[in-house]
Each structure stands twice: as structure tokens, then as C-alpha cells.
Design a protein around this motif. Structure first.
Motif, PDB file in Angstrom:
ATOM      1  N   VAL A   1      43.539  47.012 -15.971  1.00  0.00           N
ATOM      2  CA  VAL A   1      43.847  48.157 -15.125  1.00  0.00           C
ATOM      3  C   VAL A   1      42.576  48.959 -14.886  1.00  0.00           C
ATOM      4  O   VAL A   1      41.673  48.972 -15.728  1.00  0.00           O
TER       5      VAL A   1
ATOM      6  N   ASN B   1      53.111  46.028 -19.245  1.00  0.00           N
ATOM      7  CA  ASN B   1      53.023  45.407 -17.925  1.00  0.00           C
ATOM      8  C   ASN B   1      52.600  43.948 -18.041  1.00  0.00           C
ATOM      9  O   ASN B   1      51.668  43.614 -18.760  1.00  0.00           O
TER      10      ASN B   1
ATOM     11  N   TYR C   1      51.737  51.297 -21.198  1.00  0.00           N
ATOM     12  CA  TYR C   1      52.343  50.547 -20.100  1.00  0.00           C
ATOM     13  C   TYR C   1      51.389  49.504 -19.520  1.00  0.00           C
ATOM     14  O   TYR C   1      51.714  48.323 -19.444  1.00  0.00           O
ATOM     15  N   TRP C   2      50.206  49.942 -19.093  1.00  0.00           N
ATOM     16  CA  TRP C   2      49.319  49.042 -18.361  1.00  0.00           C
ATOM     17  C   TRP C   2      48.610  48.028 -19.249  1.00  0.00           C
ATOM     18  O   TRP C   2      48.293  46.928 -18.804  1.00  0.00           O
TER      19      TRP C   2
ATOM     20  N   GLN D   1      50.626  41.048 -16.863  1.00  0.00           N
ATOM     21  CA  GLN D   1      49.405  40.922 -16.064  1.00  0.00           C
ATOM     22  C   GLN D   1      49.371  39.607 -15.323  1.00  0.00           C
ATOM     23  O   GLN D   1      50.030  38.641 -15.716  1.00  0.00           O
TER      24      GLN D   1
ATOM     25  N   ASN E   1      48.602  51.507  -7.416  1.00  0.00           N
ATOM     26  CA  ASN E   1      49.833  51.143  -8.108  1.00  0.00           C
ATOM     27  C   ASN E   1      50.544  52.369  -8.662  1.00  0.00           C
ATOM     28  O   ASN E   1      51.759  52.336  -8.882  1.00  0.00           O
TER      29      ASN E   1
ATOM     30  N   ALA F   1      45.422  45.986 -10.833  1.00  0.00           N
ATOM     31  CA  ALA F   1      46.198  47.218 -11.030  1.00  0.00           C
ATOM     32  C   ALA F   1      45.253  48.419 -11.004  1.00  0.00           C
ATOM     33  O   ALA F   1      44.264  48.447 -11.738  1.00  0.00           O
TER      34      ALA F   1
END
Length: 140
Positions: free
Chosen positions: A55, A133, A128-129, A135, A106, A84
Motif C-alpha cells: 500500500v 486486505n 487492513y492494508w 493483495q 482506494n 493500493a
């Protein structure tokens, strides 16, 4: 063992940089954190870093090249177009929010001014990222 991809923090304010890194570390986010201090540096890093970060946490008000232009270039490149990107900024101006989403952000997160709220926002972003999340495979 799964390799944790880096988080790219694009931030020119040294205080916000320190606070963000500290909040991520306190949340047990162990990904490497790569910092670019201006938009030009961010674009150069994204052209060469392998694998791409999981991210990009992108401030808008940056020297040399502003965050909106960085986002425009990220989305305009085949290499980074699916990356992201979370706009993490102090701006709550409608035009910045609309333009960020129009360019393919995003997420758009306004940096809370209050210390505890800032830490909690960064904790949630990091979890989260970096962990929750799913990937893109192969570092795309």
C-alpha cells in the motif's frame, strides 16, 4: 513463510512521519516502511522498488510534485496502476476528496488532529492494508 511487502509512506512532515511509523509499529505491523519525502522521490521509488509495496500512504500537500499528481502517475503506469493507494492527508476540502477518488484512490483518510485518534486511524489502516486486505499475487 510469506514475505511481507513494504508500506510506502509519502510524507514531507517529519512529525507526521514519526507518528505514523510509531503507530504502525505499536500495532505490530512488521512490514518494512519505506518513506518518500516528496512526490518526485515517491515516483522514483515506485519505478524501481521490488516488489511493489502492499500500500502507498500518500499525503497530498507535498513538495516538488503534489500528491494528486503522484496518484495520477501511479494510475497512468502499467507497473503501478493496480497498486493500493490511501490518501492520508490533513485536507478535508471537497475538491481534494473528489479529485483523489476520480484519480483512483482506494481510500481517503483525513489525519485526525488528536493524538489518540491519529494512532487509532493509523492502526486500523495498517491492519487492513498490510494484513487483512488480499493483495495482488506476485507483487503486482
Amino acid at each position: 513463510m510469506t514475505y511481507l511487502r513494504a508500506i510506502l509512506l509519502v510524507e514531507d512532515n517529519p512529525d507526521d512521519e514519526r507518528l505514523t511509523i510509531r503507530a504502525l509499529r505499536r500495532s505490530n505491523i512488521t512490514n518494512d516502511i519505506v518513506v518518500a519525502h516528496n512526490g518526485e522521490e515517491a515516483i522514483q521509488l515506485l519505478a524501481t522498488i521490488e516488489p511493489l509495496p502492499c500500500v502507498v500512504l500518500l499525503d497530498l500537500k507535498l513538495p516538488k510534485i503534489d500528491g494528486l499528481e503522484v496518484l495520477r502517475q501511479i494510475r497512468g503506469s502499467d507497473r503501478t496502476r493496480l497498486l493500493a493507494v490511501v490518501v492520508l492527508t490533513s485536507s478535508s476540502e471537497d475538491r481534494d476528496i473528489v479529485e483523489s477518488y476520480s484519480l483512483g484512490a482506494n481510500s481517503y483518510v483525513r489525519k485526525p488532529v488528536e493524538f489518540d485518534q491519529f494512532n487509532e486511524a493509523i492502526r486500523q489502516l495498517g491492519l487492513y492494508w498490510a494484513l487483512i486486505n488480499e493483495q495482488l499475487p506476485g507483487g503486482l
